[in-house]
Design a protein around this motif. Structure first.
Motif, PDB file in Angstrom:
ATOM      1  N   GLN A 116      19.555 -49.444  14.908  1.00 49.66           N
ATOM      2  CA  GLN A 116      18.485 -49.103  15.837  1.00 49.66           C
ATOM      3  C   GLN A 116      17.431 -48.227  15.173  1.00 49.66           C
ATOM      4  O   GLN A 116      16.221 -48.419  15.384  1.00 49.66           O
ATOM      5  N   ALA A 117      17.860 -47.252  14.370  1.00 48.22           N
ATOM      6  CA  ALA A 117      16.914 -46.385  13.674  1.00 48.22           C
ATOM      7  C   ALA A 117      16.078 -47.169  12.671  1.00 48.22           C
ATOM      8  O   ALA A 117      14.884 -46.899  12.494  1.00 48.22           O
ATOM      9  N   TYR A 118      16.690 -48.151  12.011  1.00 53.86           N
ATOM     10  CA  TYR A 118      15.933 -48.970  11.057  1.00 53.86           C
ATOM     11  C   TYR A 118      14.867 -49.787  11.776  1.00 53.86           C
ATOM     12  O   TYR A 118      13.721 -49.882  11.316  1.00 53.86           O
ATOM     13  N   ARG A 119      15.215 -50.381  12.910  1.00 53.03           N
ATOM     14  CA  ARG A 119      14.224 -51.143  13.675  1.00 53.03           C
ATOM     15  C   ARG A 119      13.112 -50.236  14.186  1.00 53.03           C
ATOM     16  O   ARG A 119      11.935 -50.632  14.217  1.00 53.03           O
ATOM     17  N   ARG A 126      -8.621 -41.194  14.849  1.00 50.64           N
ATOM     18  CA  ARG A 126      -7.931 -40.332  13.883  1.00 50.64           C
ATOM     19  C   ARG A 126      -6.733 -39.639  14.518  1.00 50.64           C
ATOM     20  O   ARG A 126      -5.681 -39.480  13.885  1.00 50.64           O
ATOM     21  N   ARG A 127      -6.893 -39.227  15.755  1.00 47.14           N
ATOM     22  CA  ARG A 127      -5.759 -38.605  16.447  1.00 47.14           C
ATOM     23  C   ARG A 127      -4.625 -39.600  16.648  1.00 47.14           C
ATOM     24  O   ARG A 127      -3.446 -39.261  16.483  1.00 47.14           O
ATOM     25  N   ALA A 128      -4.974 -40.841  16.990  1.00 48.44           N
ATOM     26  CA  ALA A 128      -3.941 -41.862  17.160  1.00 48.44           C
ATOM     27  C   ALA A 128      -3.244 -42.156  15.833  1.00 48.44           C
ATOM     28  O   ALA A 128      -2.014 -42.338  15.783  1.00 48.44           O
ATOM     29  N   LEU A 129      -4.013 -42.168  14.739  1.00 48.84           N
ATOM     30  CA  LEU A 129      -3.415 -42.390  13.418  1.00 48.84           C
ATOM     31  C   LEU A 129      -2.498 -41.235  13.047  1.00 48.84           C
ATOM     32  O   LEU A 129      -1.410 -41.443  12.488  1.00 48.84           O
ATOM     33  N   GLN A 130      -2.922 -40.029  13.348  1.00 45.94           N
ATOM     34  CA  GLN A 130      -2.078 -38.859  13.059  1.00 45.94           C
ATOM     35  C   GLN A 130      -0.776 -38.918  13.846  1.00 45.94           C
ATOM     36  O   GLN A 130       0.305 -38.636  13.310  1.00 45.94           O
ATOM     37  N   ALA A 131      -0.855 -39.290  15.128  1.00 43.89           N
ATOM     38  CA  ALA A 131       0.359 -39.399  15.942  1.00 43.89           C
ATOM     39  C   ALA A 131       1.274 -40.509  15.429  1.00 43.89           C
ATOM     40  O   ALA A 131       2.506 -40.364  15.415  1.00 43.89           O
ATOM     41  N   ALA A 132       0.683 -41.625  14.974  1.00 42.66           N
ATOM     42  CA  ALA A 132       1.495 -42.721  14.445  1.00 42.66           C
ATOM     43  C   ALA A 132       2.202 -42.313  13.155  1.00 42.66           C
ATOM     44  O   ALA A 132       3.376 -42.653  12.945  1.00 42.66           O
ATOM     45  N   ALA A 175       9.082 -50.567  13.322  1.00 43.69           N
ATOM     46  CA  ALA A 175       8.060 -50.573  14.365  1.00 43.69           C
ATOM     47  C   ALA A 175       7.054 -49.439  14.173  1.00 43.69           C
ATOM     48  O   ALA A 175       5.849 -49.617  14.400  1.00 43.69           O
ATOM     49  N   ALA A 176       7.528 -48.269  13.732  1.00 42.40           N
ATOM     50  CA  ALA A 176       6.623 -47.141  13.495  1.00 42.40           C
ATOM     51  C   ALA A 176       5.664 -47.437  12.343  1.00 42.40           C
ATOM     52  O   ALA A 176       4.477 -47.093  12.396  1.00 42.40           O
ATOM     53  N   LYS A 177       6.158 -48.083  11.292  1.00 38.03           N
ATOM     54  CA  LYS A 177       5.287 -48.463  10.175  1.00 38.03           C
ATOM     55  C   LYS A 177       4.223 -49.461  10.638  1.00 38.03           C
ATOM     56  O   LYS A 177       3.059 -49.390  10.211  1.00 38.03           O
ATOM     57  N   GLN A 218       3.058 -39.245  12.347  1.00 35.81           N
ATOM     58  CA  GLN A 218       4.110 -38.306  12.715  1.00 35.81           C
ATOM     59  C   GLN A 218       5.328 -39.045  13.275  1.00 35.81           C
ATOM     60  O   GLN A 218       6.479 -38.689  12.971  1.00 35.81           O
ATOM     61  N   ALA A 219       5.077 -40.080  14.077  1.00 36.11           N
ATOM     62  CA  ALA A 219       6.186 -40.876  14.603  1.00 36.11           C
ATOM     63  C   ALA A 219       6.926 -41.595  13.482  1.00 36.11           C
ATOM     64  O   ALA A 219       8.159 -41.732  13.519  1.00 36.11           O
ATOM     65  N   GLU A 220       6.185 -42.023  12.457  1.00 36.85           N
ATOM     66  CA  GLU A 220       6.840 -42.668  11.312  1.00 36.85           C
ATOM     67  C   GLU A 220       7.721 -41.685  10.554  1.00 36.85           C
ATOM     68  O   GLU A 220       8.840 -42.022  10.146  1.00 36.85           O
ATOM     69  N   ARG A 221       7.238 -40.455  10.378  1.00 35.31           N
ATOM     70  CA  ARG A 221       8.057 -39.448   9.696  1.00 35.31           C
ATOM     71  C   ARG A 221       9.313 -39.134  10.501  1.00 35.31           C
ATOM     72  O   ARG A 221      10.407 -38.987   9.936  1.00 35.31           O
ATOM     73  N   ASN A 222       9.158 -39.026  11.816  1.00 37.49           N
ATOM     74  CA  ASN A 222      10.331 -38.761  12.653  1.00 37.49           C
ATOM     75  C   ASN A 222      11.336 -39.915  12.589  1.00 37.49           C
ATOM     76  O   ASN A 222      12.555 -39.691  12.538  1.00 37.49           O
ATOM     77  N   ALA A 223      10.830 -41.144  12.579  1.00 41.19           N
ATOM     78  CA  ALA A 223      11.726 -42.298  12.491  1.00 41.19           C
ATOM     79  C   ALA A 223      12.445 -42.338  11.148  1.00 41.19           C
ATOM     80  O   ALA A 223      13.618 -42.703  11.066  1.00 41.19           O
ATOM     81  N   SER A 224      11.732 -41.954  10.076  1.00 44.08           N
ATOM     82  CA  SER A 224      12.371 -41.905   8.761  1.00 44.08           C
ATOM     83  C   SER A 224      13.478 -40.858   8.719  1.00 44.08           C
ATOM     84  O   SER A 224      14.569 -41.101   8.178  1.00 44.08           O
ATOM     85  N   LEU A 225      13.220 -39.688   9.294  1.00 42.67           N
ATOM     86  CA  LEU A 225      14.255 -38.655   9.342  1.00 42.67           C
ATOM     87  C   LEU A 225      15.448 -39.098  10.185  1.00 42.67           C
ATOM     88  O   LEU A 225      16.607 -38.819   9.846  1.00 42.67           O
ATOM     89  N   GLU A 226      15.187 -39.791  11.272  1.00 44.38           N
ATOM     90  CA  GLU A 226      16.280 -40.271  12.115  1.00 44.38           C
ATOM     91  C   GLU A 226      17.114 -41.320  11.387  1.00 44.38           C
ATOM     92  O   GLU A 226      18.345 -41.351  11.526  1.00 44.38           O
ATOM     93  N   LEU A 227      16.473 -42.165  10.592  1.00 50.18           N
ATOM     94  CA  LEU A 227      17.225 -43.152   9.822  1.00 50.18           C
ATOM     95  C   LEU A 227      18.113 -42.460   8.792  1.00 50.18           C
ATOM     96  O   LEU A 227      19.273 -42.858   8.587  1.00 50.18           O
TER      97      LEU A 227
END
Length: 265
Positions: free
Chosen positions: A50-53, A84-90, A57-59, A92-101
């Motif tokens: 699930q974390a990999y998926r 730019r704000r949406a890109l920054q949030a995306a 999706a975050a990427k 950050q979500a990618e970094r969080n997903a990487s840490l969760e994986l």
């Protein structure tokens, strides 16, 4: 003698059939026991997938946000700022997903080591998780049955307090996720039940902390504090990188004919 031979010739298949049924039953029980003992490992592998998926999706969302930021550069400052704000949030979500994986892979390694080291007489993973759930419920019932504790900390039984309400909601969620048949629990059900029990523990600890129960407050783990610091630093750097062009544009330009600052004509 002829009667015995006749009976044996008619019922010769009974013994092989009984032996085959017994072997199948033993194999089924052994497989079920092995599956029950590696349930925590299978649940960790399910969380890893699930974390990999989620990371994939975050990427994809980061690429979409990057394309949106490029197309809105000439669409006005407001839309460019939102992009730019949406890109920054995306990001950050990618970094969080990487840490969760990474965390899920660590849980897989820990679950495999625990499965290899478990003995036949050790309690099953679902039994240990149900024991944790029952322990939290017992701690909660102490405030309902012990008059001294109820009078010392009335907030723990006050359903108008937000922390108590949050605990009661977590308690209901954990009860709904608790499996009825422990020998037929799937890895997904185990993972969902484990998350619910962890939320229940955290909600009860927070309710006790806000109620002023001695020894209820727990310090944040060093790993969680480090992860929070890294996340905050990454967010600050991303914001600075987004604001750097606008800050440079606001700097006063040198006048015509004047040497740059710091130089002597």
């Amino acid at each position: 003698m002829e009667t015995i031979l006749l009976v044996m010739s008619s019922w010769w298949w009974v013994a092989p059939a009984a032996a085959g049924a017994g072997a199948a039953t033993y194999a089924g029980l052994t497989t079920r026991s092995r599956r029950a003992r590696r349930l925590e490992l299978d649940a960790a592998r399910h969380e890893e997938s699930q974390a990999y998926r989620a990371l994939v999706a975050a990427k994809a969302r980061v690429r979409t946000a990057q394309a949106e930021a490029l197309t809105t550069k000439s669409a006005g400052p407001v839309r460019a700022y939102d992009a730019r704000r949406a890109l920054q949030a995306a990001k950050q979500a990618e970094r969080n997903a990487s840490l969760e994986l990474r965390a899920s892979r660590s849980r897989v390694k820990a679950g495999y080591s625990q499965y290899r080291a478990a003995a036949a007489h050790d309690p099953l993973p679902i039994e240990r998780l149900c024991a944790v759930h029952d322990a939290v419920n017992a701690r909660w019932l102490a405030y309902e049955t012990d008059v001294d504790k109820a009078l010392a900390h009335p907030q723990m039984t006050d359903t108008r307090h937000p922390a108590t309400v949050a605990f009661l909601l977590a308690q209901r969620e954990a009860l709904s996720k608790r499996p009825m048949l422990r020998d037929r629990v799937t890895p997904q059900q185990f993972a969902e039940y484990r998350v619910a029990v962890r939320h229940l523990e955290a909600a009860f600890d927070e309710a006790e902390r806000q109620a002023g129960v001695p020894g209820a407050a727990r310090a944040t783990s060093p790993a969680a504090a480090t992860a929070a610091s890294i996340s905050a630093a990454a967010t600050a750097i991303a914001e600075l990188a987004d604001r750097l062009p606008s800050l440079l544009a606001k700097l006063p330009q040198p006048r015509q004919g004047e040497p740059p600052a710091g130089r002597v004509p």
